[in-house]
Design a protein around this motif. Structure first.
Motif, short mmCIF file in Angstrom:
data_model
loop_
_atom_site.label_atom_id
_atom_site.label_comp_id
_atom_site.label_asym_id
_atom_site.label_seq_id
_atom_site.Cartn_x
_atom_site.Cartn_y
_atom_site.Cartn_z
N GLY A 60 12.19 -7.44 -5.71
CA GLY A 60 11.14 -8.44 -5.53
C GLY A 60 10.23 -8.11 -4.35
N SER A 61 10.82 -7.56 -3.29
CA SER A 61 10.01 -7.17 -2.13
C SER A 61 9.05 -6.04 -2.49
CB SER A 61 10.93 -6.73 -0.99
OG SER A 61 11.81 -7.78 -0.61
N VAL A 62 9.52 -5.09 -3.31
CA VAL A 62 8.64 -4.00 -3.74
C VAL A 62 7.46 -4.55 -4.53
CG1 VAL A 62 8.50 -1.97 -5.24
CG2 VAL A 62 10.46 -2.26 -3.72
N PHE A 63 7.73 -5.47 -5.47
CA PHE A 63 6.64 -6.05 -6.25
C PHE A 63 5.70 -6.86 -5.37
CE2 PHE A 63 9.09 -4.89 -9.93
CZ PHE A 63 8.13 -4.69 -10.91
N ALA A 64 6.25 -7.54 -4.36
CA ALA A 64 5.39 -8.32 -3.46
C ALA A 64 4.47 -7.40 -2.65
CB ALA A 64 6.27 -9.15 -2.51
N LEU A 65 5.02 -6.27 -2.17
CA LEU A 65 4.19 -5.32 -1.44
C LEU A 65 3.14 -4.70 -2.35
CD1 LEU A 65 6.91 -3.55 0.73
CD2 LEU A 65 5.12 -5.11 1.53
N TRP A 66 3.53 -4.44 -3.59
CA TRP A 66 2.58 -3.92 -4.58
C TRP A 66 1.43 -4.90 -4.79
CZ3 TRP A 66 4.18 -3.21 -10.42
CH2 TRP A 66 3.09 -2.68 -11.13
#
Length: 257
Positions: free
Chosen positions: A19-25
Motif C-alpha cells: 500500500g505504501s508503494v502505491f501511495a508513493l506512486w
C-alpha cells in the motif's frame, strides 16, 4: 487468538508495504501530472483501468504463456547444466580450484551483452532467447549446488560407505536429497534473474511475449497499457517467486519431519 494474530501479522505488514508503494506512486504522479499531460496516463487509476481492459483480451494470455514457456525452458536448461556441474565442482577440490576463476569471470558478464552475438549465430527467434536465459540462470544453480555438496555432513557419506552403497545409491539417496535445499535456493535466485533478463530478450525481433507486447504498446502510443504491462510483469514475477518460496518451504518442512 494470539497465535492467529501472529500468523496474520506478516500478511498485514506485507500489505501495508504494498500500500505504501502505491501511495508513493500516486503521489509521484500527482506531482508530475501538474506539469506534464502524459503523466496522467501513468497514474494508478489509469494503469489499473487499462490492466482490467487488457485482462479481457485473449491475446494477452497468449503473450503471457509464451513468456512463461521461455522461462521454464531456460530454467530447465540451466538445471540440466548447473546441477551436474555443481555436483562435480562441489565433490572434487581440484576441479573447484580449476573452474572457479572461469565461472566467476563468465558469471560477471551480463547476459544481455551476449544478445548481438546470440542473434548473429542463432538467428532471430526463440533459440537465442533460450541461450541467454540459460546463461543467466545457470550460475546461481551451479554455485548453490556446489555449496550444498561441500556442506554435506561427512557422517552421511561415511555411513553410505560403511553400508557398501554404490556411487549411484550414494548420489541418489544421500547427496541429491542433501543438496536439494541449496538447489531450490539457486532456482529461486535464478527465477528472479530470468524474469529480469526475459523482457529485453523478447525485444529481439520476436512476435510474441511480454517484452514484445511492451514495444507494441509503445509503438501504438498506448502509454496507459504500457504501464499496465509493467505492473503485470511485476505481479507475475512476484507469483513466480512466491511459488519458488512455497516449494522450498514445503521441501524444508517435509525434510524436517
Amino acid at each position: 487468538m494470539a497465535a492467529l494474530r501472529t500468523q496474520l501479522r506478516p500478511w498485514g505488514l506485507g500489505l501495508l508495504g504494498l500500500g505504501s508503494v502505491f501511495a508513493l506512486w500516486w503521489l509521484g504522479m500527482a506531482l508530475f501530472s501538474s506539469g506534464a499531460g502524459l503523466a496522467a496516463l501513468f497514474t494508478p487509476q489509469a494503469t489499473l483501468s487499462s490492466l482490467f481492459e487488457l485482462l479481457q483480451r485473449p491475446e494477452l494470455f497468449e503473450h503471457v504463456w509464451v513468456s512463461l514457456k521461455r522461462i521454464f525452458i531456460g530454467l530447465a536448461l540451466a538445471l540440466l547444466i548447473g546441477v551436474p556441474l555443481g555436483l562435480l565442482v562441489g565433490s572434487w577440490r581440484n576441479l573447484e580450484w580449476a573452474t572457479t576463476p572461469a565461472f566467476q569471470f563468465l558469471r560477471m558478464i551480463s547476459p544481455l551483452s551476449w544478445m548481438p552475438i546470440a542473434v548473429m549465430l542463432m538467428g532471430v527467434g526463440d533459440q537465442p532467447i533460450y541461450f541467454l536465459l540459460a546463461f543467466a540462470a545457470v550460475w546461481p544453480i551451479l554455485l548453490n549446488t556446489a555449496a550444498g555438496v561441500k556442506q554435506l555432513d561427512s557422517r552421511w557419506l561415511q555411513l553410505a560407505r560403511s553400508l557398501s552403497a554404490s556411487r549411484w545409491e550414494t548420489l541418489s539417496r544421500v547427496v541429491i536429497p542433501g543438496v536439494l535445499g541449496h538447489v531450490l535456493t539457486g532456482v529461486r535466485l535464478a527465477i528472479g534473474i530470468l524474469w529480469i533478463v526475459l523482457v529485453p530478450c523478447e525485444m529481439l525481433g520476436v512476435s510474441a511475449g511480454l517484452g514484445y507486447y511492451i514495444l507494441d504498446t509503445r509503438d501504438r502510443l498506448a502509454y496507459s497499457e504500457l504501464m499496465a504491462m509493467v505492473l503485470l510483469i511485476g505481479v507475475l514475477g512476484f507469483c513466480l517467486d512466491a511459488s519458488a518460496r512455497a516449494l522450498y518451504a514445503r521441501w524444508s518442512h517435509g525434510a524436517g519431519r
